[in-house]
Design an enzyme around this catalytic site. Structure first.
Site, mmCIF file in Angstrom:
data_model
loop_
_atom_site.group_PDB
_atom_site.id
_atom_site.type_symbol
_atom_site.label_atom_id
_atom_site.label_comp_id
_atom_site.label_asym_id
_atom_site.label_seq_id
_atom_site.Cartn_x
_atom_site.Cartn_y
_atom_site.Cartn_z
ATOM 1 N N ARG A 151 43.790 18.355 28.659
ATOM 2 C CA ARG A 151 42.672 17.528 29.125
ATOM 3 C C ARG A 151 43.065 16.085 29.465
ATOM 4 O O ARG A 151 42.629 15.128 28.809
ATOM 5 C CB ARG A 151 41.535 17.560 28.101
ATOM 6 C CG ARG A 151 41.090 18.971 27.826
ATOM 7 C CD ARG A 151 39.970 19.039 26.827
ATOM 8 N NE ARG A 151 38.674 18.835 27.425
ATOM 9 C CZ ARG A 151 37.528 18.984 26.774
ATOM 10 N NH1 ARG A 151 37.537 19.310 25.507
ATOM 11 N NH2 ARG A 151 36.381 18.792 27.377
ATOM 12 N N ASP A 202 32.352 27.403 29.151
ATOM 13 C CA ASP A 202 31.723 27.253 27.831
ATOM 14 C C ASP A 202 30.999 28.521 27.374
ATOM 15 O O ASP A 202 30.474 28.563 26.259
ATOM 16 C CB ASP A 202 30.743 26.065 27.843
ATOM 17 C CG ASP A 202 31.477 24.731 27.849
ATOM 18 O OD1 ASP A 202 32.708 24.720 27.670
ATOM 19 O OD2 ASP A 202 30.806 23.694 28.034
HETATM 20 C C1 UD1 Z 1 32.942 19.047 30.430
HETATM 21 C C2 UD1 Z 1 32.086 19.578 29.300
HETATM 22 C C3 UD1 Z 1 32.746 20.776 28.630
HETATM 23 C C4 UD1 Z 1 33.080 21.841 29.684
HETATM 24 C C5 UD1 Z 1 33.872 21.231 30.838
HETATM 25 C C6 UD1 Z 1 34.106 22.211 31.977
HETATM 26 C C7 UD1 Z 1 30.955 17.585 28.519
HETATM 27 C C8 UD1 Z 1 30.788 16.567 27.452
HETATM 28 N N1 UD1 Z 1 31.897 18.500 28.329
HETATM 29 O O1 UD1 Z 1 34.175 18.617 29.870
HETATM 30 O O2 UD1 Z 1 31.847 21.314 27.674
HETATM 31 O O3 UD1 Z 1 33.866 22.857 29.081
HETATM 32 O O4 UD1 Z 1 33.147 20.104 31.380
HETATM 33 O O5 UD1 Z 1 32.909 22.730 32.430
HETATM 34 O O6 UD1 Z 1 30.237 17.587 29.495
HETATM 35 N N2 UD1 Z 1 41.129 17.509 34.285
HETATM 36 C C9 UD1 Z 1 42.299 16.913 34.729
HETATM 37 N N3 UD1 Z 1 42.295 15.554 34.887
HETATM 38 C C10 UD1 Z 1 41.203 14.776 34.628
HETATM 39 C C11 UD1 Z 1 40.015 15.403 34.180
HETATM 40 C C12 UD1 Z 1 40.014 16.772 34.028
HETATM 41 O O7 UD1 Z 1 43.299 17.573 34.949
HETATM 42 O O8 UD1 Z 1 41.281 13.545 34.804
HETATM 43 C C13 UD1 Z 1 41.123 18.978 34.068
HETATM 44 C C14 UD1 Z 1 40.915 19.318 32.590
HETATM 45 O O9 UD1 Z 1 42.126 19.257 31.863
HETATM 46 C C15 UD1 Z 1 40.361 20.709 32.665
HETATM 47 C C16 UD1 Z 1 39.532 20.676 33.962
HETATM 48 O O10 UD1 Z 1 40.002 19.544 34.696
HETATM 49 O O11 UD1 Z 1 41.394 21.651 32.774
HETATM 50 C C17 UD1 Z 1 38.045 20.565 33.736
HETATM 51 O O12 UD1 Z 1 37.770 19.408 32.972
HETATM 52 P P1 UD1 Z 1 36.430 18.563 33.135
HETATM 53 O O13 UD1 Z 1 35.558 19.186 34.161
HETATM 54 O O14 UD1 Z 1 36.808 17.139 33.296
HETATM 55 O O15 UD1 Z 1 35.773 18.783 31.699
HETATM 56 P P2 UD1 Z 1 35.159 17.698 30.736
HETATM 57 O O16 UD1 Z 1 34.348 16.710 31.508
HETATM 58 O O17 UD1 Z 1 36.204 17.186 29.805
#
Ligand code: UD1
Length: 414
Positions: free
Chosen positions: A118, A302
């Site tokens: 993440r 989720d």
């Molecule tokens: C949010 C939800 C979580 C859900 C997820 C995906 C909240 C508080 N949490 O988490 O419950 O499981 O969406 O639906 O709303 N990534 C990158 N770089 C970044 C950001 C993300 O590589 O800068 C990757 C992450 O590692 C992951 C993917 O993108 O593999 C999805 O992450 P993201 O959509 O950002 O999830 P969250 O916002 O952390």
């Protein structure tokens, strides 16, 4: 949690406010100069942590029942302590709001977590594109800019958190920001609605391009009711199905759980829905199917663990592919203890349906894995002990009492 499995769940359950909607809304309240009231706030450990974060920043918060009064006029810090950052990754959502309103923010680097590494790269790249200087030193992230300037952004991946952080940062930026390839989750629409009620000018949430016209200040005195939790809804839908029960789910938005509804129907479960309710009636045995987790409106990551329990009891072989997080199969080992037949091959899990699950002592490793183990326990034919409840308490409000009202035999022991 000690679960004597085998009871068919029957009755009515009312869904609580959405965790993933309230967390960004609480962060966004940092942008407001006036007090506001939030209604339908779920009493969850993650919500309490975000409340602590706001209080550490100087916000006055009064949380009674499902109502939270917030007075952000007394903010006196733009730094979140490492202990609070470590408790919850979603604390990083305060970055966009603090940077947008005060021109600076300092937080400790959120680490990886059990479901994946993440990273924050998409968030930070976007802050830089909006004109901020971002430094990462000694485990801290610092961002600074007198006033952010609107720009055109294209996300490499439709990250939920990055989309939200950019929306908050850009709400008070100079000029217009366009975000392309944004996340389209209902919680993004919710954040847009909340910010616009405060006085922001944002449109496009729910589509893959969002336009934000920066405004000099935000802060209408508002009351805002949070949408119901679609993942809690989905979890109760699966609970009804795996116990061959008959459950009416109230206070929900059927459209938000359409990907789950479609899969349950495909397997042969009777799902009826209208307005703000969903009625799930189980059948004795259901069919296997394939599931691929995708950004909304695809099947939600989720709900992947809970769906795995459902498919463990299906007729035939199912394949579940996890496309969002790289390490989100930790429940597999625990479900195997309960008699499930699952093998993991890279990003996919091959699930051979079995007639029944058996109770076992199992440990939840993350929030949704914990929910899946509870579902496995409800569907099993004897006693299951689920350990690691701190994960479940992060995101399910009154889980045992809601299950007990439906006839489940569930209790908690310290
Ligand atoms: C949010 C939800 C979580 C859900 C997820 C995906 C909240 C508080 N949490 O988490 O419950 O499981 O969406 O639906 O709303 N990534 C990158 N770089 C970044 C950001 C993300 O590589 O800068 C990757 C992450 O590692 C992951 C993917 O993108 O593999 C999805 O992450 P993201 O959509 O950002 O999830 P969250 O916002 O952390």
């Amino acid at each position: 949690m000690i679960i004597s499995g085998g009871a068919r769940l029957k009755g009515v359950v009312t869904i609580s406010g959405a965790k993933n909607a309230i967390l960004p809304i609480l962060a966004a309240s940092l942008l407001s100069e006036s007090p506001l009231v939030l209604e339908g706030v779920p009493c969850l450990d993650d919500v309490k942590i975000m409340k602590d974060v706001l209080q550490e920043l100087g916000v006055k918060v009064n949380f009674v029942g499902d109502m939270m009064e917030i007075d952000p006029s007394s903010i006196n810090s733009t730094e979140v302590s490492p202990s609070l950052m470590r408790m919850m990754r979603a604390s990083n959502l305060v970055m966009g709001a603090l940077l947008g309103r005060f021109g600076r923010v300092r937080v400790s680097q959120p680490g990886g977590c059990t479901i994946g590494s993440r990273p924050m790269d998409l968030h930070l790249k976007s802050f830089i594109a909006l004109g901020a200087e971002v430094a990462q030193n000694h485990g801290f992230i610092e961002a600074e800019c007198a006033r952010l300037e609107g720009t055109d952004l294209h996300l490499d991946f439709p990250s939920v958190g990055a989309t939200e952080n950019i929306m908050m940062a850009a709400a008070m930026a100079e000029g217009t920001t366009i975000i392309r390839n944004t996340a389209r989750e209902p919680e993004i629409i919710e954040l847009q609605n909340f910010l616009n009620k405060l006085g922001a000018r944002i449109k496009g949430a729910g589509l893959d391009v969002i336009r934000i016209d920066g405004v000099p200040k935000l802060g209408r005195e508002i009351a805002y009711r949070v949408i119901p939790d679609r993942i809690e809804t989905g979890t109760f839908m699966v609970a009804a199905a795996v116990t061959r029960g008959d459950v009416l789910i109230r206070n929900t938005i059927p459209e938000h759980v359409e990907p789950v509804t479609a899969k349950l129907r495909e397997a042969g479960i009777d799902v009826q829905e209208k307005d703000d309710w969903i009625h799930v009636r189980g059948v004795d045995r259901w069919n296997s199917l394939d599931v691929r987790t995708m950004p909304f409106p695809g099947f939600p990551t989720d709900m992947q663990a809970q769906m795995m329990v459902f498919l463990s009891l299906a007729r035939g072989t199912s394949i579940i592919t996890e496309n969002i997080f790289e390490n989100r199969f930790q429940h597999v080992g625990e479900l195997r203890r309960m008699g499930a037949q699952i093998r993991v091959e890279g990003r996919s899990a091959v699930v051979e349906g079995v007639q029944s699950l058996t109770g076992a002592v199992v440990e939840s490793t993350d929030l949704r894995a914990g929910a899946a183990l509870v579902l496995g326990g409800l569907a099993s034919d004897n006693t299951t002990v689920v350990e690691g409840l701190q994960h479940i308490d992060r995101g399910y409000e009154k889980l045992e009492s809601k299950l007990r009202l439906l006839g489940a035999k569930v209790r908690r022991e310290a």
